[in-house]
Design an enzyme around this catalytic site. Structure first.
Site, short mmCIF file in Angstrom:
data_model
loop_
_atom_site.label_atom_id
_atom_site.label_comp_id
_atom_site.label_asym_id
_atom_site.label_seq_id
_atom_site.Cartn_x
_atom_site.Cartn_y
_atom_site.Cartn_z
N GLN A 26 0.83 -1.19 0.00
CA GLN A 26 0.00 0.00 0.00
C GLN A 26 0.87 1.25 0.00
OE1 GLN A 26 -3.54 -1.16 3.06
NE2 GLN A 26 -1.51 -1.75 3.70
N GLU B 32 -3.24 0.28 12.48
CA GLU B 32 -3.17 1.63 13.04
C GLU B 32 -3.06 1.63 14.56
OE1 GLU B 32 -6.58 3.93 11.79
OE2 GLU B 32 -6.44 5.19 13.58
N ASP C 294 -1.89 -8.07 11.14
CA ASP C 294 -1.90 -7.17 9.98
C ASP C 294 -0.87 -7.67 8.98
OD1 ASP C 294 -2.99 -3.96 9.69
OD2 ASP C 294 -1.47 -4.69 8.29
N ASP D 88 -1.02 -12.62 6.77
CA ASP D 88 -2.35 -12.56 6.18
C ASP D 88 -3.35 -13.10 7.20
OD1 ASP D 88 -4.33 -12.50 3.96
OD2 ASP D 88 -4.20 -14.69 4.18
N ALA D 89 -4.42 -12.37 7.47
CA ALA D 89 -5.35 -12.76 8.53
C ALA D 89 -5.96 -14.13 8.25
CB ALA D 89 -6.46 -11.69 8.66
N ASP E 203 -11.11 -5.26 10.93
CA ASP E 203 -10.76 -3.83 10.81
C ASP E 203 -9.90 -3.68 9.56
OD1 ASP E 203 -10.35 -1.16 11.26
OD2 ASP E 203 -8.82 -1.46 12.79
#
Lengths: 331, 331, 331, 331
Positions: C52, C107, C127, C158-159, C176
């Protein structure tokens, strides 16, 4: 409605609006990271032709503005700079221009400037997009007389095909095409083979070719201006690049004039011919203006003389933007 | 943090960001209805001095940009145009410039260009705003050498007061002041009485005065350029206005050079003196560039020669914007 | 530099700037034809991870703002609305939540809110993007304590893979994740098969799953909210959609809570549990707020009950925008 | 002109334009540091009345939009939220509303919603600005029937003067005024003395007053919403504040309903009365929607109950913006 001030049919707004004044904006991405924004009075007309998207806006800083494929083509308050620079040098350097061919020029302003020359007997304006021509004929009042002049022959066709199909020659051929943008209709009309095989054979003796040549600013001239210059140098003996700052374009703009006859008039000669041959008064162009316009700055001169790229269909260069001509080709 | 690319202490961003690329913008209202917007990499520094608000931005199209009172003063990629045009003509036309006075110039670039002249023995730079000077000295690496040059004398004072207090004369006096905006600190340094009573008496024989003179585009030259020209014509025998398009300003910019000695060098003379006297290579300025720059277009020439307004304190003209110098005066 | 106010190492600007005040803007295209713009104080940090693009901005209207892939994720002044709504309903409806799993949440704010619950013994935050986590850990002071809490287990993975690899169950699992945007890393974690095969098996008895569910405004709820709701209805007996207006998002936002146990507390029950279990004071959430948030308007209720689409990998829906996760997959 | 799609006399654009699509924008400064921008199809009409500047824009995201004094008043796609919320609660809570008075409401949408109530026999709409009323009557087709309904009495007058001059009472009085902006025409109609001396005496037994009450978002409700609520609490026994998110306003909006009779209907009661009394189907409002809308979030509830300010002419509060009513008063 009482005395309320509203836009009328002609798109004029009769009252300045305080609270509202700066709410509506036209916004152009000149480059990816650079925006140029005009406050708007109104959006007069919008439309899509098979070739291009068009819009006529009424802007506060530059009056009526013609936008094609999201790029400003011409603004009421300063289009005279572009069109006087495009037309008058070549017609004045020519000993006696009678027949002139315009590739593109659908807006009508180029024809308008040519028709001011008393020597001119015939102007052939060849634009591919009938709808743009009709749009401009209807909406740009300043060119109404030009569109009605009996010396104007209007042809709807691809300029390349039209020139190929003709036997007659022209004293001056003027390229008033959209910039070579990827996907736009015009980039094939900036190539070496087009200049060599199509344009040059259709020039009469002492004939002059001139084309608009894109941005010519200290940085932007490397996008297409230097390359159009270098391409024309391959084909013609004498090539003169020149430029002028056009406020509504937020840039200095370029033109290139080419011939196999030398360009050898002084500023005073140009002023004299202007007086003799052109009806009415120029607003921008005269001999000294041309001296300045054709004397490029050190940086631009150097990179023009160092330019090695030649425009061919397989090796084009484009300026920022993307056209919609695919739509047509896919039909 | 692994190999993530982030801004470091010096404000440099090491990675181009796709998704983020066009999210942050600097926006300037050039006129009330005209905006010019640069995509931003970062906001390096911001601050408020008693005289002015200042900011140093890292912009995508024009590199680092110095903004004072919400108006772009100078951008990394094209400040050379402004500063070469401001400095080199006057210093080259002068037979042997030794002492040079800069009114303003806190950014340091004007001193940098002057100090390239081998004849120069002393440069006095007089800026009213110590904090802007310190800000630029710290952040504009390109001018670091100039700030350290032993020939540079830096004075923090009002240029008018400083010139009044001096007995010595200067070969060249250079006005590198902010534009005359309402409320800004500089408009009083563009008046007839200032030129007559303060500047001219401090010029040595053959001395030359030159000042930046605001926008000089085909429309914008009437804001202050024509008036500064006309004001100087009242005081000096020979006055030369010239201009160049500066992309980051979205306009053609103007300077006016004035003297009681004639300006009578050819382009070739200027090139020769450039070679003899200036260390390093100019990027923008040479003899032909000056020919072009000092040959104004028809429209601008006409309105300069028709200008009747003379700048006085009671009859100033301002360009669009509003300064913050009141803050200081109210203290 | 005297008393000039400049940005210091921590990116704080100490002086408000008048002339400069509205020159720099963050601009987000919420939809193709809709823009939302915040005046900027500064650009604190920018970076690109393999997954990202990230940026931390200091905005005037909403304080520090975290932007991922060109979309605002969280703003300092109102992130409490999003995070209180995401966390507290599920944890309060659960009789005694001890183990909580966060999918995403890099976050840190979600962990912060969970850790306020006295019953919670273990929070697993998983995360995929280590660099975002490190970025937020370094720059978001408000979450510093949460990142240091011994009950927090931070996993970079990876979740989906992480949940598959585990045997233990969780009392509450919280999604989230970034919105399902095309090319983004998260859309596969909104599908029916993921909920059925991965999430539900890892919930302990009375376990509750809750996920952020995209925009839930009167028009925007059809983008992904209604579809996430309908997908969860296929898998769980009890499903509660709820929403709240978040000013910095310029929209009402949605969450969906799901379980095989009924949600049967009154507003008063929620207030009582809040008092007993949560340390400190909530700013947004209480029993009445949840009554309002979970009572959708007529238009939204109707289109949720009419929704037939179920999220699968082959039939995803996306909100406006485009991610950069391809970069990673192509490596 | 072939099949080119252009705007016709009525200002409709028949073709979506790709290249042109995002060039023209409406831009509103919601607060000094916050902008909300809609892509434009066209600017349908603009005008200036003695009281206000008005414009009707055709926006891409929200359809036709009415802008007064530079602030969006109403957008085609979501005005139903505002107007259903303004009208239906008070008319449904009233046992049998026959006579309704609208202060302002020149757009016509409030009258349209009131006239859907079968019990209503007379609607008096009193707007100060005849030109706005005529503008909307001409251009907002959706309200054409309302303007022609024989139960509608249209009065051009100041609402205060009109109410003072009347002897008859009204079952419901509705404040559909512009926000109280400095210099705008309406702020005096939000004061304690106006409510006490003018409004309340003109309410019949069981009469209800309702007013739009400005932004009611989690931060913005302190601008005027909390204060209007507190002011009405001084005058009426029962006061109900409620709110709803309106996308085109980029905020949650507020209304306050007040009476000396209690508001004691359940959601089911409201649904039943809706069915019995209102012609056609509501799009936004029903019983549950009102439950949600009138149950404010914790933060807003707390600051409403803590509000101490009472609106008087000498102690007004304003939202961001500045009106042009001075023009009128100076005439």
């Amino acid at each position: 409605m009482g005395d309320i001030s509203v836009s009328n049919g002609s798109g004029k707004i009769s009252s300045p609006l305080n609270g509202y004044r700066k709410s509506c904006w036209y916004e152009e991405e000149i480059e990816e990271n650079l925006r140029w924004c005009f406050a708007l009075n109104s959006i007069l007309h919008t439309g899509a032709t098979p070739y291009q998207d068009i819009a006529l806006l009424d802007t506060k800083p530059f009056g009526k503005a013609l936008v094609i494929d999201g790029k400003l083509q011409s603004a009421e308050t300063d289009e005279f700079i572009y069109h006087e620079c495009l037309v008058h040098p070549s017609l004045l350097f020519h000993p006696s221009p009678k027949a002139v061919f315009i590739m593109g020029g659908g807006e009508g302003s180029t024809a308008r400037e040519i028709l001011r020359h008393k020597t001119v007997e015939k102007v052939t304006m060849c634009d591919i997009d009938e709808e743009v021509v009709e749009f401009c004929r209807s909406h740009l009042l300043v060119n109404r007389n030009a569109f009605c002049d009996p010396r104007l022959e209007l042809v709807i066709n691809d300029a390349r095909a039209e020139l190929e199909s003709r036997n007659a020659c022209f004293d001056v051929i003027i390229g008033d095409l959209a910039d070579p943008i990827e996907g736009g209709p015009c980039y094939k009309l900036y190539t070496r083979s087009f200049y060599e095989c199509i344009v040059k054979p259709r020039l009469s003796q002492n004939g002059i070719f001139v084309t608009q040549a894109g941005p010519a600013g200290i940085f932007s001239h490397t996008e297409v201006f230097s390359c159009i210059y270098n391409t024309l140098k391959q084909i013609f003996k004498y090539v003169v690049p020149y430029s002028a700052h056009i406020p509504s374009f937020a840039d200095t703009w370029g033109w290139v004039m080419a011939s196999d006859s030398p360009f050898s008039l002084t500023a005073e000669d140009l002023d004299l011919r202007t007086k003799q041959r052109i009806k009415g008064e120029n607003r921008y162009f005269d001999g000294k203006t041309f001296t300045s316009a054709s004397t490029l700055s050190k940086a631009v001169r150097q990179s023009l003389s160092n330019e090695t790229h030649v425009y061919t269909e397989g090796a084009a260069r484009f300026i920022y933007g993307y056209g919609t001509a695919d739509r047509h080709e896919q039909e």
